[in-house]
Design an enzyme around this catalytic site. Structure first.
Site, PDB file in Angstrom:
ATOM      1  N   LEU A  38       0.858  -1.189   0.000  1.00  0.00           N
ATOM      2  CA  LEU A  38       0.000   0.000   0.000  1.00  0.00           C
ATOM      3  C   LEU A  38       0.890   1.234   0.000  1.00  0.00           C
ATOM      4  O   LEU A  38       1.674   1.416   0.924  1.00  0.00           O
ATOM      5  CB  LEU A  38      -0.790  -0.050   1.313  1.00  0.00           C
ATOM      6  CG  LEU A  38      -2.175   0.555   1.445  1.00  0.00           C
ATOM      7  CD1 LEU A  38      -3.120   0.009   0.395  1.00  0.00           C
ATOM      8  CD2 LEU A  38      -2.712   0.241   2.848  1.00  0.00           C
ATOM      9  N   HIS A  39       0.817   2.050  -1.030  1.00  0.00           N
ATOM     10  CA  HIS A  39       1.636   3.271  -0.978  1.00  0.00           C
ATOM     11  C   HIS A  39       1.065   4.438  -1.774  1.00  0.00           C
ATOM     12  O   HIS A  39       1.590   5.527  -1.722  1.00  0.00           O
ATOM     13  CB  HIS A  39       3.051   2.988  -1.479  1.00  0.00           C
ATOM     14  CG  HIS A  39       3.136   2.800  -2.966  1.00  0.00           C
ATOM     15  ND1 HIS A  39       2.808   1.622  -3.577  1.00  0.00           N
ATOM     16  CD2 HIS A  39       3.483   3.657  -3.955  1.00  0.00           C
ATOM     17  CE1 HIS A  39       2.962   1.750  -4.881  1.00  0.00           C
ATOM     18  NE2 HIS A  39       3.367   2.972  -5.143  1.00  0.00           N
TER      19      HIS A  39
END
Ligand code: UD1
Length: 366
Positions: free
Chosen positions: A206-207
């Protein structure tokens, strides 16, 4: 002929590795071939950069611009100013850029304004979502590039629709998959992190700003992953930007003591691919992982409202679910309950994309 090949951020490194290798195979039959590798320094943490160079045996960059982090304008501007000096000094015939990060666009604009030709590897991908910085980078890069190397026929169609001349477009396949096919056996044989057993965990990455920069969105996503983690432990090698946000929003402390979600440092290429090959499913907002899981046959649940890689949903293992907790849960539980889809690997994702790219580049006049 002189080429400068650009790499800036983590997802670039696996794309340039096979291109460097294909160039070096051509060197004996091309006396005048000169290839310089330039790292912009957009990613600089050893875990986001050096580890990939080591794992993939990429030669040390000839030039490092050392631009580091900053706002989009700052980062883009720093690359442009520094790269202009390099172009003026080195006078390359071609600049080769890959992917869609800020460094890709910055080097393209700089080179074109100096009259230097640009080749874009992974051209034509479109999410049609202008709130994604990468979409802006892709559009600017493709409108300027002289040669556009694509990974699938959908990308070719996007470029044609935008009026790109047919002779500039070359459907060559996927250099990220060249790297995957070359290294996956080795990666699969590596030990898993302590306490993990094959097929008994899921992976989370997740980024994206759209998922991690807003407190409510990030905390809702983590809450949903926690529920999934109660059925199957989730391993989470977290990007530094995500760790920064978790800290800022007061979410990091509870995660560090969580058993259903296991927070890890960012991983270099081989251990990460090893982790993916043995996982039950991947939950992600990354672009490249959608492609890698399609080739590895691992179910991929993409927590984004759109994808620039629709081929991975059409023929591959990718399921686009957006950010809605119910949709994420339903998709994940379906995988855990044994739902199976008939999938295949896209055309020309065969390990030979870089070879095709270098053949086209070397056929061009100086
Ligand atoms: C960039 C790319 C994105 C890609 C991602 C993969 C753009 C617009 N985005 O996003 O497309 O999917 O890389 O990782 O180019 N940071 C570190 N160490 C590093 C690099 C970054 O700590 O080595 C932190 C910094 O706080 C930085 C933040 O991460 O401000 C964001 O880095 P940046 O390169 O701006 O964007 P990414 O989110 O990594």
């Amino acid at each position: 002929m002189k080429f400068i090949l650009i790499a800036g951020a983590r997802p670039n490194f696996m794309k340039i590795a096979p291109i460097m290798e294909a160039f070096s195979k051509q060197r004996p039959s091309h006396d005048d071939l000169q290839v310089l590798l330039l790292h912009t320094g957009q990613h600089y943490d050893p875990k986001m950069s050096d580890g990939f160079f080591e794992d993939l045996h990429i030669p040390h960059p000839d030039i490092n611009l050392g631009v580091g982090s900053g706002s989009h304008a700052q980062q883009t501007a720093r690359v442009m100013v520094a790269f202009e000096e390099v172009c003026l000094r080195e006078q390359p015939d071609w600049v080769v850029v890959v992917g869609d990060v800020n460094s890709t666009m910055a080097c393209t604009i700089t080179a074109k304004k100096l009259g230097i030709r640009v080749a874009h590897v992974e051209a034509g991908l479109r999410s049609f979502d202008m709130s994604m910085p990468e979409e802006i980078n892709r559009l600017c890069t493709d409108v300027l590039a002289d040669l556009l190397f694509t990974t699938d026929p959908i990308a070719d169609r996007n470029l044609r629709r935008e009026g790109v001349a047919e002779e500039k477009i070359h459907f060559v396949g996927n250099t990220m998959i060249d790297t995957l096919l070359q290294h996956m056996d080795h990666a699969r044989a590596l030990p898993l992190p302590d306490g993990l057993r094959a097929n008994e965990y899921a992976i989370l990455t997740l980024h994206r700003p759209g998922n991690v920069d807003d407190r409510k969105t990030l905390s809702s996503l983590i809450g949903t992953i926690r529920e999934i983690g109660r059925r199957l432990p989730v391993v989470f090698p977290a990007h530094p930007r995500t760790v920064g946000r978790l800290k800022e929003f007061g979410l990091l402390g509870s995660l560090q003591h969580e058993t259903s979600i296991r927070l890890l440092e960012p991983m270099s290429y081989l251990p990460f691919i090893g982790l993916v090959t043995h996982s039950r499913m991947v939950l992600t907002d990354s672009g490249g992982i959608q492609e890698e899981t399609t080739v590895l046959g691992i179910p991929c649940i993409t927590m984004r409202p759109n994808t620039e890689r629709p081929i991975t949903c059409e023929v591959g293992t990718n399921i686009l679910v957006g950010g809605n907790p119910e949709s994420i849960r339903t998709a994940a539980f379906a995988v855990l309950d044994g739902a199976v889809r008939q999938t295949s690997i896209p055309e020309k994702w065969d390990g030979r994309a870089a070879e095709r790219i270098v053949r086209v580049l070397l056929s061009k006049e100086v």
